[in-house]
Design an enzyme around this catalytic site. Structure first.
Site, PDB file in Angstrom:
ATOM      1  N   HIS A 117      -8.562  -3.198 -13.089  1.00 32.80           N
ATOM      2  CA  HIS A 117      -8.634  -4.179 -12.016  1.00 32.80           C
ATOM      3  C   HIS A 117      -9.967  -4.904 -12.097  1.00 32.80           C
ATOM      4  CE1 HIS A 117      -8.671  -5.932  -7.962  1.00 32.80           C
ATOM      5  NE2 HIS A 117      -7.362  -5.747  -7.960  1.00 32.80           N
TER       6      HIS A 117
ATOM      7  N   ASP B 118      -0.411  -2.885  -8.739  1.00 35.09           N
ATOM      8  CA  ASP B 118       0.725  -3.611  -9.305  1.00 35.09           C
ATOM      9  C   ASP B 118       1.624  -2.703 -10.140  1.00 35.09           C
ATOM     10  OD1 ASP B 118      -0.019  -6.254  -8.365  1.00 35.09           O
ATOM     11  OD2 ASP B 118      -1.697  -6.115  -9.753  1.00 35.09           O
TER      12      ASP B 118
END
Length: 443
Positions: free
Chosen positions: A321, A378
């Site tokens: 991320h 995600d």
């Protein structure tokens, strides 16, 4: 030409403030250092161009603070995410999406009376104007649900005039309620349109998330059973996506608001920004990766070997991320929810088995651990949405529904900021110098 940037602390007689000193061409400029409530520091360069004739260059604004905000705090190194000071773990486990929406927009958790009033407002404003129902017939069956969501959101401004702040506070609050309630209806209608099924209208007896499931999956010919555990997971998914500081879509909402545009136009712009594959399309990319592994006949170990090959262009989607340099706190929550919902539904899907294998192998592989490439939100959200029967082209729509309270909170914060200015970034020009116009016959 040289610059030297260094921090100094002024003496107590000057209000005990910090300043950064910029030395440029023999001139020293002092710029205040702003300290946030979590001890984050930022150099205030708002007078840099006026005082020194300089601007800063920061491609992608990755080192630039565009505003001061009291909505969401993130510490990427420690894996911390808080809405209005409350840890995301507590909210995901103990709260509902509607309650979190209230928290983000109004700053505090609601009392029982406030929550009841807020929920009643959402229930009472879930229907679309009947004229708008005809709009869905004008879209081709192949239209992406995000295209419909964005354009229909913008169209709301044609029915609810104002929305730009030039109305009463009561009217502005009603716009917030309308958007929170009607966007889920638009989203579900866009899905029904894409699969050619009749539209299912909202049911006032159902909760916010239960209504989403009902409008998406019910059909007029039979009763649709709504599972409480699935509703809880849907609440968690939306809560975890509700805000994430100054990301691309949220910054877009704030930038468009700075022009005084309608709140409906601002949210429509945010939806469009989220639609980009580098922003809201990440969970879709995860499922596409899993599908590719399955169709190629590879196992997850072979795939990870290719990912680690520097000559290979294959990427591991759903890991790592930009902000979090530790485990994404949202991913930890969804990892548990994922196991829980898959066990409950008794799903045996080859893609889901590949995903679990990738996760297990990557978490013990030094290559990924040393690079802090942990599964992010995600990775798990795509798996859960798939397990719930939500198609891939609706993943980003669900993301938008979750992010909506954050957009509205930032819109409101930007609108109420007493020193707001229209956003107008500068640039460093790198084009041609002045040159004459040459007539076409001489070119």
């Amino acid at each position: 030409m040289s610059t030297d940037l260094k921090e100094k602390t002024s003496n107590p007689d000057s209000s005990n403030k910090d300043f950064a000193t910029l030395e440029y061409q023999g001139k020293k400029l002092e710029m205040p250092v702003i300290t946030g409530s979590e001890n984050e520091k930022a150099i205030d360069i708002s007078k840099l161009r006026a005082d020194a004739g300089l601007i800063t260059l920061d491609n992608g604004y990755v080192n630039t603070g565009s505003c001061q905000s009291d909505i969401t705090f993130i510490n990427g190194e420690k894996g911390i995410l808080r809405y209005r000071g409350i840890d995301i773990e507590e909210l995901a486990e103990r709260s509902s999406f509607v309650e979190v929406a209230y928290l983000l927009i109004y700053g505090n958790l609601p009392s029982k009376a406030e929550l009841d009033k807020f929920s009643t407002g959402l229930t009472n404003h879930s229907l679309l104007h009947e004229d708008m129902i005809h709009f869905f017939a004008g879209y081709p069956s192949t239209a992406h649900p995000m295209a419909i969501l964005s354009s229909m959101t913008s169209s709301l401004a044609a029915y609810y005039h104002g929305g730009d702040g030039n109305q009463s506070e009561e009217s502005l609050e009603l716009d917030l309620i309308r958007l929170l309630s009607k966007l889920r209806t638009i989203a579900c209608f866009s899905y029904k349109k894409s699969i050619g099924q009749p539209l299912i209208y909202p049911n006032n007896k159902l909760s916010y998330c239960a209504n989403i499931m009902n409008m998406m999956f019910a059909v007029p010919t039979e009763e649709y059973y709504i599972d409480d555990e699935i509703v809880k997971v849907m609440n968690q998914l939306l809560i975890l996506h509700a805000d994430h500081e100054q990301n691309c879509s949220t910054s877009t909402v704030r930038m468009v608001q700075s022009s005084g545009a309608s709140i409906y136009a601002c949210i429509s712009a945010g939806i469009s920004a989220l639609w980009g594959p580098l922003h809201g399309g990440a969970n879709q990319a995860v499922l596409e990766m899993l599908q590719q592994i399955h169709e190629s006949g590879q196992n997850y170990k072979e795939f990870l070997t290719q990912v680690k090959d520097k000559k290979s262009k294959i990427r591991l989607m759903g890991f790592g991320h930009r902000v979090y340099k530790n485990f994404d706190p949202r991913a930890k929550i969804l990892r548990k929810a994922c196991d829980r919902i898959l066990d409950k539904l008794g799903i045996s899907d080859p893609l889901l088995e590949i995903a679990k294998g990738l996760e297990e192998e990557a978490l013990k592989d030094p290559y990924f651990v040393e690079r802090k490439l942990y599964p992010n939100v995600d990775f798990y959200s795509g798996i859960i949405y798939s397990a719930l029967g939500i198609p891939v082209n609706m993943f980003t729509v669900m993301f938008a529904l979750g992010r909506l309270p954050g957009w509205l909170a930032h819109w409101k914060e930007q609108y109420n900021f007493d020193k707001k200015k229209i956003c107008r970034p500068r640039q460093v020009y790198t084009g041609e110098n002045a040159r004459p116009y040459v007539p076409v016959r001489d070119r």
